[in-house]
Design an enzyme around this catalytic site. Structure first.
Site, PDB file in Angstrom:
ATOM      1  N   GLY A   1      27.798 -82.910-102.555  1.00 54.65           N
ATOM      2  CA  GLY A   1      27.370 -82.530-101.225  1.00 54.65           C
ATOM      3  C   GLY A   1      28.141 -83.311-100.182  1.00 54.65           C
ATOM      4  O   GLY A   1      28.599 -84.436-100.443  1.00 54.65           O
TER       5      GLY A   1
ATOM      6  N   GLN B   1      30.238 -86.807 -92.115  1.00 53.12           N
ATOM      7  CA  GLN B   1      31.001 -87.703 -92.978  1.00 53.12           C
ATOM      8  C   GLN B   1      32.510 -87.534 -92.818  1.00 53.12           C
ATOM      9  O   GLN B   1      33.270 -88.411 -93.215  1.00 53.12           O
ATOM     10  CB  GLN B   1      30.610 -87.480 -94.447  1.00 53.12           C
ATOM     11  CG  GLN B   1      29.180 -87.890 -94.761  1.00 53.12           C
ATOM     12  CD  GLN B   1      28.816 -87.575 -96.199  1.00 53.12           C
ATOM     13  OE1 GLN B   1      28.376 -86.480 -96.507  1.00 53.12           O
ATOM     14  NE2 GLN B   1      29.023 -88.536 -97.088  1.00 53.12           N
TER      15      GLN B   1
ATOM     16  N   CYS C   1      26.546 -91.819-102.624  1.00 53.53           N
ATOM     17  CA  CYS C   1      27.017 -91.158-101.400  1.00 53.53           C
ATOM     18  C   CYS C   1      28.518 -91.385-101.272  1.00 53.53           C
ATOM     19  O   CYS C   1      29.013 -92.485-101.508  1.00 53.53           O
ATOM     20  CB  CYS C   1      26.286 -91.753-100.189  1.00 53.53           C
ATOM     21  SG  CYS C   1      26.815 -91.070 -98.606  1.00 53.53           S
ATOM     22  N   LEU C   2      29.227 -90.320-100.875  1.00 56.94           N
ATOM     23  CA  LEU C   2      30.670 -90.449-100.700  1.00 56.94           C
ATOM     24  C   LEU C   2      31.019 -91.434 -99.585  1.00 56.94           C
ATOM     25  O   LEU C   2      32.120 -91.960 -99.555  1.00 56.94           O
ATOM     26  CB  LEU C   2      31.286 -89.079-100.395  1.00 56.94           C
ATOM     27  CG  LEU C   2      31.248 -88.085-101.558  1.00 56.94           C
ATOM     28  CD1 LEU C   2      31.731 -86.716-101.098  1.00 56.94           C
ATOM     29  CD2 LEU C   2      32.074 -88.584-102.730  1.00 56.94           C
TER      30      LEU C   2
ATOM     31  N   HIS D   1      19.270 -85.395 -98.372  1.00 61.37           N
ATOM     32  CA  HIS D   1      20.287 -86.438 -98.188  1.00 61.37           C
ATOM     33  C   HIS D   1      21.308 -86.014 -97.127  1.00 61.37           C
ATOM     34  O   HIS D   1      21.665 -86.794 -96.238  1.00 61.37           O
ATOM     35  CB  HIS D   1      20.961 -86.690 -99.545  1.00 61.37           C
ATOM     36  CG  HIS D   1      22.083 -87.680 -99.526  1.00 61.37           C
ATOM     37  ND1 HIS D   1      22.026 -88.900-100.165  1.00 61.37           N
ATOM     38  CD2 HIS D   1      23.313 -87.618 -98.964  1.00 61.37           C
ATOM     39  CE1 HIS D   1      23.160 -89.550 -99.983  1.00 61.37           C
ATOM     40  NE2 HIS D   1      23.967 -88.791 -99.268  1.00 61.37           N
ATOM     41  N   GLU D   2      21.781 -84.758 -97.223  1.00 65.24           N
ATOM     42  CA  GLU D   2      22.834 -84.303 -96.309  1.00 65.24           C
ATOM     43  C   GLU D   2      22.309 -84.109 -94.890  1.00 65.24           C
ATOM     44  O   GLU D   2      23.016 -84.407 -93.921  1.00 65.24           O
ATOM     45  CB  GLU D   2      23.462 -83.007 -96.831  1.00 65.24           C
ATOM     46  CG  GLU D   2      24.036 -83.087 -98.239  1.00 65.24           C
ATOM     47  CD  GLU D   2      25.054 -84.205 -98.435  1.00 65.24           C
ATOM     48  OE1 GLU D   2      25.624 -84.699 -97.445  1.00 65.24           O
ATOM     49  OE2 GLU D   2      25.259 -84.607 -99.590  1.00 65.24           O
TER      50      GLU D   2
ATOM     51  N   HIS E   1      22.366 -87.187 -93.011  1.00 66.86           N
ATOM     52  CA  HIS E   1      23.670 -87.501 -92.418  1.00 66.86           C
ATOM     53  C   HIS E   1      23.816 -86.856 -91.048  1.00 66.86           C
ATOM     54  O   HIS E   1      24.330 -87.469 -90.106  1.00 66.86           O
ATOM     55  CB  HIS E   1      24.806 -86.986 -93.321  1.00 66.86           C
ATOM     56  CG  HIS E   1      25.156 -87.904 -94.457  1.00 66.86           C
ATOM     57  ND1 HIS E   1      25.560 -89.206 -94.264  1.00 66.86           N
ATOM     58  CD2 HIS E   1      25.208 -87.694 -95.799  1.00 66.86           C
ATOM     59  CE1 HIS E   1      25.824 -89.774 -95.439  1.00 66.86           C
ATOM     60  NE2 HIS E   1      25.615 -88.875 -96.388  1.00 66.86           N
TER      61      HIS E   1
HETATM   62 ZN    ZN Z   1      25.921 -89.081 -98.416  1.00 64.72          ZN
END
Ligand code: ZN
Length: 227
Positions: free
Chosen positions: A93, A98, A138-139, A180-181, A184
């Site tokens: 995701g 991000q 998380c990225l 989660h997204e 962000h």
């Molecule tokens: Zn993340």
């Protein structure tokens, strides 16, 4: 978002501890069956570009994204870029925040074959069900996983990549991932759910890893499949 896999670094241990894949919310039992009409077909990417992913504690991750007003070619190009960036990371995701675009756009693909991309423009979610604790990565927080408590189910309304409204009721990993997204998009990172002590440790670790001389497994993308 990323899935914890062997090789990912648990917060509580030193840098080279491995953990098994864990999940506490039964995501393997057909949870995605009712989302079939939201999936796009596997596509050949045309002019997509990898975008740089902001890394915690970058202050730009704190910016609240604004709604997309028109789904035009610039938006679809961004979606394609985000998809390629997510697949390349690899992750399951990615939110536009991000990649330093302050628009309310999320891409998710939790399929094993990475061929079921889901696009959420202006997503609005409502969590329900019991609270479940799942290990998240998380990225934007590379190499770190930690347990986070979220709703086990989520009702989502959004626009698809063509600007067509849709809604879905989801559970399991997709429900966790969309929560989660959307965090962000609201300027929130999953480590915000952790203690101040743990956040400080993560911040110091990532600042140290961002230095040019830094090396080691914590920077290895192979070991960091993420959200
Ligand atoms: Zn993340």
């Amino acid at each position: 978002m990323i899935l914890p896999t062997p090789g990912t670094i648990p917060l509580e241990f030193a840098v080279i501890e491995f953990i098994p894949r864990r999940n506490h919310c039964n995501v393997d039992n057909g949870w995605c069956a009712n989302q079939a009409n939201q999936f796009t077909k596997p596509r050949i990417f045309r002019t997509m570009a990898l975008r740089d992913i902001l890394v915690y504690p970058d202050s730009r991750l704190r910016k609240r994204a604004t709604p997309v007003e028109t789904v035009d070619s610039a938006v679809t190009q961004l979606i394609d870029d985000m998809a390629q960036t997510m697949y390349g990371a690899p992750g399951i995701g990615l939110a536009a925040t991000q990649v330093n675009v302050s628009k309310r756009i999320v891409v998710i693909d939790i399929s094993e074959a990475h061929d079921q991309l889901q696009v959420f423009i202006n997503p609005v979610i409502c969590g329900s069900g019991e609270r479940v604790e799942t290990e998240e990565g998380c990225l934007s927080v590379p190499g770190i996983v930690a347990p986070v408590s979220r709703f086990s189910q989520a009702h989502v309304t959004a626009l698809d990549r063509h600007g067509v409204p849709f809604e879905l009721q989801t559970e399991g990993l997709l429900a966790i991932c969309i929560q989660h997204e959307v965090d962000h998009l609201d300027g929130k990172v999953f480590v915000d759910y952790l203690s101040q002590l743990k956040r400080d440790r993560i911040r110091k670790h990532l600042v140290r890893e961002s230095r040019p001389e830094a090396t080691g497994v914590a920077r290895s993308k192979e070991n960091t499949p993420a959200l």
